[in-house]
Motif scaffolding. Structure first.
Motif, short mmCIF file in Angstrom:
data_model
loop_
_atom_site.label_atom_id
_atom_site.label_comp_id
_atom_site.label_asym_id
_atom_site.label_seq_id
_atom_site.Cartn_x
_atom_site.Cartn_y
_atom_site.Cartn_z
N PRO A 202 0.80 -1.23 0.00
CA PRO A 202 0.00 0.00 0.00
C PRO A 202 0.83 1.28 0.00
N TYR A 203 2.12 1.17 0.37
CA TYR A 203 2.94 2.38 0.52
C TYR A 203 4.03 2.52 -0.55
N GLY A 204 4.04 1.61 -1.52
CA GLY A 204 5.13 1.58 -2.48
C GLY A 204 5.31 2.85 -3.27
N GLU A 205 4.24 3.62 -3.49
CA GLU A 205 4.33 4.86 -4.25
C GLU A 205 4.85 6.02 -3.40
N LEU A 206 5.08 5.79 -2.11
CA LEU A 206 5.40 6.89 -1.19
C LEU A 206 6.87 6.94 -0.81
N ARG A 207 7.76 6.52 -1.71
CA ARG A 207 9.20 6.63 -1.43
C ARG A 207 9.64 8.07 -1.65
N PHE A 208 10.33 8.64 -0.64
CA PHE A 208 10.85 10.00 -0.78
C PHE A 208 12.36 10.09 -0.54
N LYS A 232 -3.69 5.48 -0.36
CA LYS A 232 -2.59 6.38 -0.05
C LYS A 232 -2.25 7.31 -1.21
N MET A 233 -2.53 6.89 -2.45
CA MET A 233 -2.19 7.74 -3.59
C MET A 233 -3.35 8.64 -4.02
N HIS A 284 0.69 14.42 -8.68
CA HIS A 284 -0.05 14.40 -7.41
C HIS A 284 0.69 13.56 -6.37
N ILE A 285 1.18 12.38 -6.77
CA ILE A 285 1.91 11.52 -5.85
C ILE A 285 3.21 12.19 -5.41
N ALA A 286 3.87 12.89 -6.34
CA ALA A 286 5.10 13.60 -5.98
C ALA A 286 4.85 14.65 -4.91
N SER A 287 3.69 15.32 -4.97
CA SER A 287 3.37 16.32 -3.95
C SER A 287 3.15 15.66 -2.58
N ILE A 288 2.55 14.46 -2.58
CA ILE A 288 2.37 13.74 -1.33
C ILE A 288 3.73 13.33 -0.76
N ARG A 289 4.61 12.85 -1.61
CA ARG A 289 5.95 12.47 -1.16
C ARG A 289 6.68 13.66 -0.53
N ASP A 290 6.60 14.81 -1.18
CA ASP A 290 7.27 16.01 -0.65
C ASP A 290 6.72 16.35 0.74
N ARG A 291 5.41 16.31 0.88
CA ARG A 291 4.79 16.62 2.17
C ARG A 291 5.24 15.64 3.25
#
Length: 389
Positions: A202-208, A232-233, A284-291
Motif C-alpha cells: 500500500p505504501y510503495g508509491e510513497l518513497r521520498f 494512499k495515492m 499528485h503523488i510527488a506532492s504527497i511524497r514532498d509533504r
C-alpha cells in the motif's frame, strides 16, 4: 447470543479503539495510519464524478462484474509494466480496499490451523483478518534490511507454512523496507519451500528517499499474490484496492468476492478511473511524497532532540510510520497512559505481535502538521523520560 467459533480468537482493531480516545481536540495524535487530508484531490474527484454522471449516466449506477471496472483494471496493469511486471487486466480483481483483498486471500488459501509466516512485528489488519480463518501464525523477525531470511528459511522448513505475508515497502508498523538482496532471497525461499507469498504494497508509491526497488514479485519464479491500494495515492474514503493473483487462483478469489459483496461499487470505480486519466497522477503523488518527507524529517529531528538515548527509532525512506523500541523493562502500554495524560497519543506495539511483546510503539508522521509534530514529540519525550526514570 451464540456466535461462530471463528469469532472467539478475533479481537476488535486496537487502532480503531485508540482513535476513539484520541478524538478529543486537545490530543496530538500520532496513532492512526491516516493520510494527510490536504493531500486529497477533492475538487478534481468532484469534477471526475460530474463527468461520469454526464457521460455514463445510469450505467455507473448499475450492477457490474465481480472482477471490476475493466478500464480501471487495465490502468493498474499498465502501471505494473513500469515496474517490469507483465500483467494482464484479467489478473486483477478490484476490491473494497486492500483490507478486503487480504480477506479474499485468506478465504481462498487458508484452512483452520494452517501455518502462516508473518513479519515480527506484523501488520495488525492482516493478523486480525487471517485470525478469522484460524491461521497458526509463525513470526519472523525484521532486521534493518527487511525480514530475517535465515529465520524465514528455518520457519518454513520446520512448519511447512502455506503462506508468507509481507509488506516489503515501508512496512506497517516498522517503516522498514526490504533491500534488493533480501527480496531475491525471499523469492528463492518461496520457490524452495513451495510457500505462497502474499505481498502487500500500500505504501510503495510513497518513497521520498533512496532508489525505488521492484516488488518481490519481479523476482518470483513461482506464483504469488500482490496487493495494492488507492487509499494512499488518492484517498482512503473511496475504499478501492486490488489483488493481482495467478490465473489458477483468480477463480477462487472471484467466487469468494461474489459471496462477500458481489462486486465493489461501480460508481466509485468509474469516478476513480476518470480522475486517474484526466489528471497528472504522478505529479499528485510527488506532492504527497514532498509533504511526507517534510513531516518525517521534522519528526526524526524532534526525536533526536527530545527522546532519551535508550529509545531506538527507525528512520524510514518512505511511507507513513516509524517505530520506536524501549528498553526491555519498560512497558509501552504504561508510556501510552502517561502520554494520554499529557495529551499526546501513539499506538503501543503489542497488537502488532502474535507473542505479546510490550516494549515498542508506532508513530505516524503523515497526518499531523509540522507544528503539532514538534509539540507532540516534545510532550512524548517528557513522558518517556518520566517513565524511564
Amino acid at each position: 447470543m451464540k456466535t461462530a467459533d471463528r469469532m472467539q480468537g478475533v479481537h476488535r482493531s486496537y487502532i480503531r479503539e485508540i482513535l476513539k480516545v484520541t478524538a478529543r481536540p486537545e490530543i496530538i495524535s500520532f496513532a492512526g495510519g491516516l493520510p494527510h487530508p490536504d493531500s486529497f484531490p477533492a475538487d478534481r474527484v468532484a469534477a471526475a464524478a460530474a463527468k461520469v454522471f454526464a457521460e455514463e449516466g445510469a450505467s455507473a449506477l448499475q450492477y457490474s462484474t465481480t472482477e471490476g471496472y475493466a478500464p480501471l483494471r487495465k490502468w493498474i496493469a499498465d502501471r505494473y509494466a513500469r515496474q517490469g511486471l507483465t500483467v494482464s487486466p484479467d489478473d486483477i480483481l478490484i476490491t473494497t480496499g486492500s483490507q478486503q483483498a487480504l480477506d479474499m486471500a485468506g478465504r481462498a488459501l487458508l484452512n483452520r490451523g494452517d501455518a502462516v509466516a508473518i513479519e515480527r512485528p506484523g501488520y495488525l489488519g492482516a493478523i486480525q483478518c487471517f485470525s478469522m480463518y484460524g491461521a497458526d501464525f509463525k513470526p519472523v523477525n525484521l532486521l534493518a534490511t527487511g525480514v530475517d531470511t535465515d529465520m524465514l528459511d528455518d520457519v518454513l522448513e520446520r512448519t511447512g507454512a502455506k503462506v508468507f505475508y509481507a509488506v516489503p515497502n515501508f512496512q506497517n508498523p516498522s517503516g522498514i523496507s526490504y533491500d534488493a538482496s533480501t527480496r531475491h532471497r525471499v523469492a528463492e525461499l518461496m520457490a524452495r519451500h513451495e510457500c505462497m507469498l502474499v505481498e502487500d504494497n500500500p505504501y510503495g508509491e510513497l518513497r521520498f528517499l533512496g532508489e525505488d526497488v521492484p516488488p518481490v514479485r519481479c523476482h518470483m519464479q513461482t506464483p504469488s499474490i500482490l496487493l495494492g491500494s488507492f487509499s494512499k495515492m488518492v484517498a482512503p474514503g473511496m475504499r478501492l484496492g486490488w489483488i493481482y493473483a495467478p490465473d489458477g487462483l483468480m477463480d477462487s478469489l472471484v467466487r469468494a468476492k461474489q459471496a462477500s459483496d458481489l462486486h465493489t461499487a461501480t460508481l466509485t470505480q468509474s469516478i476513480l478511473y476518470r480522475y486517474l486519466v484526466d489528471n497528472d497522477v504522478d505529479a499528485h503523488i510527488a506532492s504527497i511524497r514532498d509533504r511526507y518527507k517534510r513531516h518525517r524529517d521534522i519528526m526524526v529531528a524532534s526525536i533526536r532532540d527530545h527522546f532519551p538515548e535508550e529509545v531506538a527509532t527507525t528512520e524510514p525512506e518512505g511511507g507513513m510510520f516509524l517505530w520506536c523500541t524501549l528498553p526491555d523493562s519498560v512497558s509501552a502500554e504504561e508510556v501510552f497512559k502517561e502520554a494520554i495524560r499529557n495529551n499526546v497519543a501513539f499506538v503501543p506495539g503489542k497488537p502488532f505481535y502474535v507473542d505479546g511483546t510490550d516494549n515498542t510503539f508506532r508513530l505516524n508522521f503523515s497526518n499531523a502538521s509540522p507544528e503539532k509534530i514538534e509539540e507532540g514529540i516534545a510532550r512524548l519525550g517528557k513522558c518517556l523520560r518520566h517513565c524511564l526514570s
